[in-house]
Scaffold this active site. Structure first.
Site, PDB file in Angstrom:
ATOM      1  N   TYR A  75      47.388  20.594  66.751  1.00 37.22           N
ATOM      2  CA  TYR A  75      48.284  20.473  67.913  1.00 37.22           C
ATOM      3  C   TYR A  75      48.901  19.072  68.085  1.00 37.22           C
ATOM      4  O   TYR A  75      49.593  18.825  69.064  1.00 37.22           O
ATOM      5  CB  TYR A  75      47.489  20.784  69.189  1.00 37.22           C
ATOM      6  N   HIS A  89      42.963  28.176  75.810  1.00 38.43           N
ATOM      7  CA  HIS A  89      42.778  28.981  74.597  1.00 38.43           C
ATOM      8  C   HIS A  89      41.632  29.948  74.825  1.00 38.43           C
ATOM      9  O   HIS A  89      40.722  29.669  75.608  1.00 38.43           O
ATOM     10  CB  HIS A  89      42.445  28.058  73.404  1.00 38.43           C
ATOM     11  N   GLY A  90      41.644  31.068  74.110  1.00 41.04           N
ATOM     12  CA  GLY A  90      40.502  31.988  74.139  1.00 41.04           C
ATOM     13  C   GLY A  90      39.270  31.265  73.600  1.00 41.04           C
ATOM     14  O   GLY A  90      39.395  30.417  72.715  1.00 41.04           O
ATOM     15  N   ASP A  91      38.096  31.622  74.122  1.00 36.49           N
ATOM     16  CA  ASP A  91      36.898  30.869  73.699  1.00 36.49           C
ATOM     17  C   ASP A  91      36.450  31.225  72.278  1.00 36.49           C
ATOM     18  O   ASP A  91      35.427  30.723  71.810  1.00 36.49           O
ATOM     19  CB  ASP A  91      35.751  31.054  74.709  1.00 36.49           C
ATOM     20  N   THR A 122      38.956  38.413  75.321  1.00 37.22           N
ATOM     21  CA  THR A 122      38.825  39.830  75.688  1.00 37.22           C
ATOM     22  C   THR A 122      38.546  40.664  74.434  1.00 37.22           C
ATOM     23  O   THR A 122      39.382  40.723  73.532  1.00 37.22           O
ATOM     24  CB  THR A 122      40.156  40.335  76.311  1.00 37.22           C
ATOM     25  N   ASP A 204      36.890  41.197  26.840  1.00 34.55           N
ATOM     26  CA  ASP A 204      38.265  41.105  27.343  1.00 34.55           C
ATOM     27  C   ASP A 204      39.249  41.368  26.196  1.00 34.55           C
ATOM     28  O   ASP A 204      39.942  40.465  25.733  1.00 34.55           O
ATOM     29  CB  ASP A 204      38.449  39.690  27.941  1.00 34.55           C
TER      30      ASP A 204
HETATM   31  C1  SPV Z   1      42.245  36.243  32.830  1.00 26.31           C
HETATM   32  O1  SPV Z   1      41.779  35.782  33.893  1.00 26.31           O
HETATM   33  O2  SPV Z   1      41.881  37.331  32.385  1.00 26.31           O
HETATM   34  C2  SPV Z   1      43.280  35.509  32.100  1.00 26.31           C
HETATM   35  C3  SPV Z   1      43.314  34.049  32.178  1.00 26.31           C
HETATM   36  O3  SPV Z   1      44.027  36.130  31.395  1.00 26.31           O
HETATM   37  S1  SPV Z   1      42.454  33.435  30.804  1.00 26.31           S
HETATM   38  O4  SPV Z   1      41.101  33.978  30.844  1.00 26.31           O
HETATM   39  O5  SPV Z   1      42.437  31.989  30.898  1.00 26.31           O
HETATM   40  O6  SPV Z   1      43.141  33.870  29.608  1.00 26.31           O
HETATM   41 MG    MG Z   2      43.427  38.091  30.998  1.00 29.05          MG
END
Ligand code: SPV
Ligand code: MG
Length: 431
Positions: A75, A89-91, A122, A204
């Site tokens: 603020y 302000h609300g508490d 409230t 992956d």
């Molecule tokens: C993921 O998070 O799956 C990515 C980023 O593709 S990395 O793992 O850095 O490739």
């Molecule tokens: Mg990825």
């Protein structure tokens, strides 16, 4: 006549707010501050109605004599220019991260004898219902999908954190911190292929199929409202990618990032330690263009991820690809690196920005993690993705708990490191 100030950060004015105003008007002339969109997204929920409408709503309240704009969460500026006798302000700001706002207001008012008035918040059925409805509105696919582009306009840099389940989604959604007098939160959710696969105990390598990845998105969208950026790996066959785009759009996802690799995809952080093949510029451009053609809304973004630095193909190749992908229709460019030093990323961003001032740039600072968000923003980065930190923090904690139970033949020793049962059962809101 005394001046009474109160600040609103709400889309719907309910009984609770009207009660605050009624009480405030007993002390003097009521001035309402309406929090700007930029400030609202920093610590509260995303505004679901335009700022002008929020101003208008405040102006319509009978006891209000003036409506002003509060541009910051704190603020300070308002108190300095208005010098109100009272801040009401609300508490609810007596606890949680909002307490730091109250402390700062108190400190400022004390310098000239102003006073805070905390009004009991409230919490009735009507207020709860209104609150739930705002949340539901924010979670609707149309709204969520458009929110990433809106956020890009409101934030100096958009911060996304990885989620791979409803629970991790809730952490990204709800974590708000106060630090150095500033409140902050994440802006978006990254559905990482690495973490989604890891959570399923799989590598992956695009092994977890799209239907399964969509299930993860479903779990996340059910409990969150923030925009989602989906890691689409290579996007697969162009003929399949067009379907993925449609499905993601329908689910309310804001963006997909696809990387310019073909064949068996391996995680980028392996670099050239494993065999990875980069796509040709022509073929990847075709994939981007096909995705853009399939897309039905203007909200959705297809972001092209460049693997040239990961695969040591050089800066020139990375930049040539970036410009070609943008020309093919990419709405953003992600540049990746596995170097500890951010130099090559910054060189890329600086050079790219010399000729392209507008296309959003995305980075994933897993390896080059010393660099701060503001430094990245200074080099033209628009989105920073913290891609795997929740998974990497949870795994050692869980392993440690498993080992402790095995060693001690009981759970007593690990218990002090665990979240209390009471907290975990109240973590999840019930409708
Ligand atoms: C993921 O998070 O799956 C990515 C980023 O593709 S990395 O793992 O850095 O490739
Ligand atoms: Mg990825």
């Amino acid at each position: 006549m005394k001046t009474v100030y109160t600040c609103f950060c709400t889309d719907v004015i309910h009984e609770g707010h009207l009660n605050i105003i009624r009480q405030a008007s007993k002390y003097g002339e009521v001035v309402i501050g309406v929090l700007s969109d930029e400030a609202a997204v920093k610590f509260n929920r995303f505004p679901s109605i335009p700022f002008e409408e929020r101003l208008e709503q405040a102006r319509r309240i009978p006891q209000v004599s003036r409506v002003i704009v509060q541009k910051e969460v704190m603020y300070d500026d308002v108190i300095e220019s208005l010098r109100p006798d009272y801040v009401v302000h609300g508490d609810n700001w007596l606890k949680g991260p909002m307490k730091s706002i109250r402390n700062q207001v108190e400190k400022l008012l004390q310098t000239y004898g102003g006073q805070i008035i905390d009004i009991p918040y409230t919490y009735n059925e009507d207020v709860k219902r209104t609150d739930a409805r705002i949340r539901e509105r924010l979670a609707m696919p149309e709204f969520r999908r458009a929110r990433l582009q809106k956020t890009l306009k409101l934030r100096p840099i958009v911060k996304a954190l990885e989620a791979h389940s409803g629970l991790t989604g809730l952490i990204v959604e709800k974590t708000v911190v106060e630090h150095n007098g500033e409140l902050d939160q994440f802006d978006a959710i990254w559905v990482s292929s690495l973490c989604d696969s890891t959570a399923k105990g799989k590598p992956d390598i695009e092994l977890v199929d799209m239907t399964s990845r969509f299930r993860t998105i479903d779990d996340i969208v059910e409990v969150t409202t923030k925009p989602i950026i989906f890691d689409g790996d290579t996007g697969g066959l162009t003929e399949h990618f067009v379907y993925t785009v449609r499905s993601l759009e329908r689910m309310g996802v804001s963006a997909v990032i696809i990387e310019d690799k073909v064949g068996l995809k391996r995680n980028s952080l392996f670099g050239n330690e494993v065999t990875q093949t980069q796509d040709t510029i022509e073929h990847f451009c075709e994939k981007i263009a096909a995705g853009k053609k399939a897309q039905l809304t203007d909200d959705f973004m297809i972001i092209a991820r460049i693997e040239s630095l990961i695969l040591e193909q050089g800066m020139k190749d990375a930049l040539t690809r970036a410009h070609a992908y943008v020309k093919a229709g990419a709405d953003g460019v992600m540049i990746h690196s596995r170097k500890k030093d951010p130099d090559e990323i910054l060189t890329f961003c600086d050079t790219f920005r010399q000729t392209d001032k507008a296309t959003p740039l995305v980075v994933v600072p897993t390896s080059f993690n010393r660099i701060t968000e503001s430094e990245l923003a200074r080099h033209g980065v628009n989105i920073v993705i913290y891609a795997n930190q929740l998974t990497r923090s949870a795994f050692p904690a869980m392993k440690n708990a498993a080992e402790s139970i095995l060693k001690n033949h009981r759970a007593l020793e690990i218990d002090q490191k665990l979240m209390p049962i009471k907290e975990i059962i109240t973590l999840i809101d019930e409708i």
